[in-house]
Structure formats: C-alpha cells, structure tokens
Design an enzyme around this catalytic site. Structure first.
Site, PDB file in Angstrom:
ATOM      1  N   ASP A 181       0.842  -1.332   0.031  1.00 14.73           N
ATOM      2  CA  ASP A 181       0.062  -0.438   0.146  1.00 14.73           C
ATOM      3  C   ASP A 181       0.937   1.110   0.027  1.00 14.73           C
ATOM      4  O   ASP A 181       0.413   2.187   0.825  1.00 14.73           O
ATOM      5  CB  ASP A 181      -0.571  -0.245   1.135  1.00 14.73           C
TER       6      ASP A 181
ATOM      7  N   GLU B 172      -4.804  -0.502  -0.982  1.00 16.96           N
ATOM      8  CA  GLU B 172      -5.288  -0.955  -0.649  1.00 16.96           C
ATOM      9  C   GLU B 172      -7.320   0.416  -1.516  1.00 16.96           C
ATOM     10  O   GLU B 172      -6.521   1.119  -1.927  1.00 16.96           O
ATOM     11  CB  GLU B 172      -5.804  -0.162   1.030  1.00 16.96           C
TER      12      GLU B 172
ATOM     13  N   LYS C 297      -6.383  -4.960  -2.817  1.00 20.30           N
ATOM     14  CA  LYS C 297      -7.281  -5.811  -2.025  1.00 20.30           C
ATOM     15  C   LYS C 297      -8.343  -4.949  -1.120  1.00 20.30           C
ATOM     16  O   LYS C 297      -7.778  -3.825  -1.072  1.00 20.30           O
ATOM     17  CB  LYS C 297      -5.960  -5.828  -1.024  1.00 20.30           C
TER      18      LYS C 297
ATOM     19  N   LYS D 212      -8.016  -4.973   4.786  1.00 25.47           N
ATOM     20  CA  LYS D 212      -6.542  -5.009   5.377  1.00 25.47           C
ATOM     21  C   LYS D 212      -5.235  -5.728   5.372  1.00 25.47           C
ATOM     22  O   LYS D 212      -4.084  -5.447   4.533  1.00 25.47           O
ATOM     23  CB  LYS D 212      -6.206  -5.020   7.260  1.00 25.47           C
TER      24      LYS D 212
ATOM     25  N   VAL E 160       3.269   0.370   3.817  1.00 23.58           N
ATOM     26  CA  VAL E 160       2.131   0.726   5.203  1.00 23.58           C
ATOM     27  C   VAL E 160       1.229   0.705   5.294  1.00 23.58           C
ATOM     28  O   VAL E 160       0.143  -0.045   4.738  1.00 23.58           O
ATOM     29  CB  VAL E 160       2.034   2.416   4.967  1.00 23.58           C
ATOM     30  N   THR E 161       0.545   0.456   6.683  1.00 23.34           N
ATOM     31  CA  THR E 161       1.240   1.167   7.260  1.00 23.34           C
ATOM     32  C   THR E 161       1.492   0.038   8.673  1.00 23.34           C
ATOM     33  O   THR E 161       1.115  -1.120   8.894  1.00 23.34           O
ATOM     34  CB  THR E 161       0.037   2.144   8.362  1.00 23.34           C
TER      35      THR E 161
ATOM     36  N   CYS F 100      -2.445  -2.477   7.705  1.00 16.36           N
ATOM     37  CA  CYS F 100      -2.152  -3.434   6.343  1.00 16.36           C
ATOM     38  C   CYS F 100      -0.847  -4.037   6.521  1.00 16.36           C
ATOM     39  O   CYS F 100      -0.728  -5.325   5.665  1.00 16.36           O
ATOM     40  CB  CYS F 100      -2.437  -2.497   5.646  1.00 16.36           C
TER      41      CYS F 100
ATOM     42  N   GLN G 253       7.875 -14.056  21.322  1.00 17.58           N
ATOM     43  CA  GLN G 253       7.054 -15.435  21.848  1.00 17.58           C
ATOM     44  C   GLN G 253       7.221 -16.001  20.459  1.00 17.58           C
ATOM     45  O   GLN G 253       7.341 -16.498  20.333  1.00 17.58           O
ATOM     46  CB  GLN G 253       5.377 -15.719  21.403  1.00 17.58           C
TER      47      GLN G 253
HETATM   48  C1  C5J Z   1      -2.781   0.599   5.474  1.00 20.76           C
HETATM   49  C2  C5J Z   1      -5.006   1.740   6.502  1.00 20.76           C
HETATM   50  N1  C5J Z   1      -2.148   0.584   4.711  1.00 20.76           N
HETATM   51  N2  C5J Z   1      -4.346   1.750   7.711  1.00 20.76           N
HETATM   52  N3  C5J Z   1      -4.266   1.359   5.554  1.00 20.76           N
HETATM   53  O1  C5J Z   1      -2.571   0.708   6.442  1.00 20.76           O
HETATM   54  O2  C5J Z   1      -5.986   2.366   6.532  1.00 20.76           O
END
Ligand code: C5J
Length: 225
Positions: free
Chosen positions: A29, A77, A134, A137, A162-163, A167, A207
């Site tokens: 993204d 996205e 997509k 997320k 990101v972020t 995502c 973990q």
């Molecule tokens: C992504 C969002 N790409 N934060 N989208 O993380 O809405």
C-alpha cells in the site's frame, strides 16, 4: 551469488534463513493517498513524514531485488468504482464528513483507477511485478495473492510498506497462518503513530517470532551482495 541457495540474514528473534529465488518482496500500500502531501492520510490530520521516511529504504531494497531478478509484488488498498466491495461499516467508520468513495483531494478516496489510489512514482511497479488490489487490510483476503504465490513458487516474503500496525501486520498474520515465513525490515515499514509502529514490530517478533522476523534493510542488502 547462487539465488537458489539458502542465505542467512541477521534478524530478531533469531537469524532469518531464506532462498532468494523463492522469496518475494511484498510492498504493501505505498499509495499516493497515504503518503503524499494533500492526500487522504494528511487530510485526516496524520503526520505523513512518518510514512515518507520509508520511501528511500524501500527504493534501495526494491532496486536490489530487481537487480538480482527476484520476485516483487505490490498491493493497493481500495475499492471498485461502484463500491460493491466496500463494506457499509468501512464506509461510515470514523464519522468523517468525507469518507472512502467520496471525492477527496486526489480523486475518489481509495477507489481503483483514481490518482490517490495509485502507487507513488518512487516505487512504481514495472512489467512482470503483480499488483494486488485488496479491499481489506490483509493482502490475502478477497484477492488472488495466494494463487499468485503458489503459481510463482514463492515460499517466503519480505514484507514492507504501510502502515506497520494495520495492513503490514494484518498481512503478516495472514501469511503466517498460510504457512509462509515473513521478514519485516523495520526501516521499510511505517505508521502515522510511532508508538503503534514500535509495538507492531514487537508483536511480530515476540514469543520466538510468533508471526515472523524483524530486521533492517541494510542487513538484507549486506547478504544480497
Ligand atoms: C493501511 C490503513 N494500508 N491504515 N491502511 O495500513 O487504513
């Protein structure tokens, strides 16, 4: 370097072993609406500099991946122009006067085909690199990413973009559940919220690497040389 031989990169919680020929760089993204001044992200009051610092290291890692002829995948996205794949709850979440699908500063927000939905020019895909659109997320849900990976023999992923806590994290978790190892270079992922970025990375490597590994792009570049 033999791209079919296993190499090891320093990582946390322990070194990450991967075969370059079957390890794809998955860039999540890196879209204009999230990263560029005047985009949707900034319109919501977010500090885009937190995301923009990832552009340069991603550019360098992407160049190294391409130079070695390795596999690259990109995601975006967004939603169909008719908004048929936009869940009503996602449309109204946040109660902002301008939401996904409405006209924003760079065209209709997170709508496929609009300027803001596209990938930033610095990391623009080239021929042969799959771009996965997509609606959610995670990059696996409601996409053909899994089929593409199987058809191309991809067994491991370096996940950037990101972020970090949204995502990237969701995609790493989805990949992990499908049996893929993921390595996340910390300088190539970013969040509008530094504390979420830090915690998002901690969650991945906690973990014994419950979701995957965390490293730095320079460490990956070192072993690729
Ligand atoms: C992504 C969002 N790409 N934060 N989208 O993380 O809405």
């Amino acid at each position: 370097m033999n791209l079919n031989e296993k190499i090891t990169v320093d990582a946390e919680p322990y070194p990450f072993e991967f075969v370059p020929a079957t390890c794809a760089l998955l860039i999540i993204d890196m879209q204009r609406d999230f990263l560029e001044p005047g985009g949707f992200g900034e319109m919501l009051g977010n500090d885009i500099s937190q995301l923009r610092r990832t552009i340069e290291p991603n550019k360098i890692l992407l160049a190294a991946w391409r130079t070695n002829g390795l596999q690259v995948l990109h995601t975006r996205e967004g939603h169909r122009p008719d908004l048929g794949c936009l869940p009503p709850v996602k449309k109204i979440r946040g109660r902002s006067p301008t939401t996904i699908g409405d006209v924003g500063p760079m065209g209709r927000i997170l709508v496929r085909g609009e300027a803001g939905h596209d990938i930033i020019p610095e990391l623009y895909p080239v021929f042969g690199e799959a771009v996965i659109d997509k609606p959610g997320k995670g990059a696996f849900w409601s996409t053909d990413l899994h089929a593409i990976m199987q058809n191309r023999g991809i067994k491991q992923l370096i996940v950037t973009g990101v972020t970090t806590e949204v995502c990237v994290n969701t995609t790493v978790r989805e990949a992990n559940d499908r049996g893929y190892d993921c390595l996340v270079p910390e300088d190539c992922v970013g969040s509008y919220f530094p504390e979420f970025h830090d915690m998002g990375l901690k969650m991945i490597k906690a973990q014994g690497g419950i979701f995957g590994w965390v490293s730095h792009s320079e460490k990956i570049l070192t072993v690729l040389k």
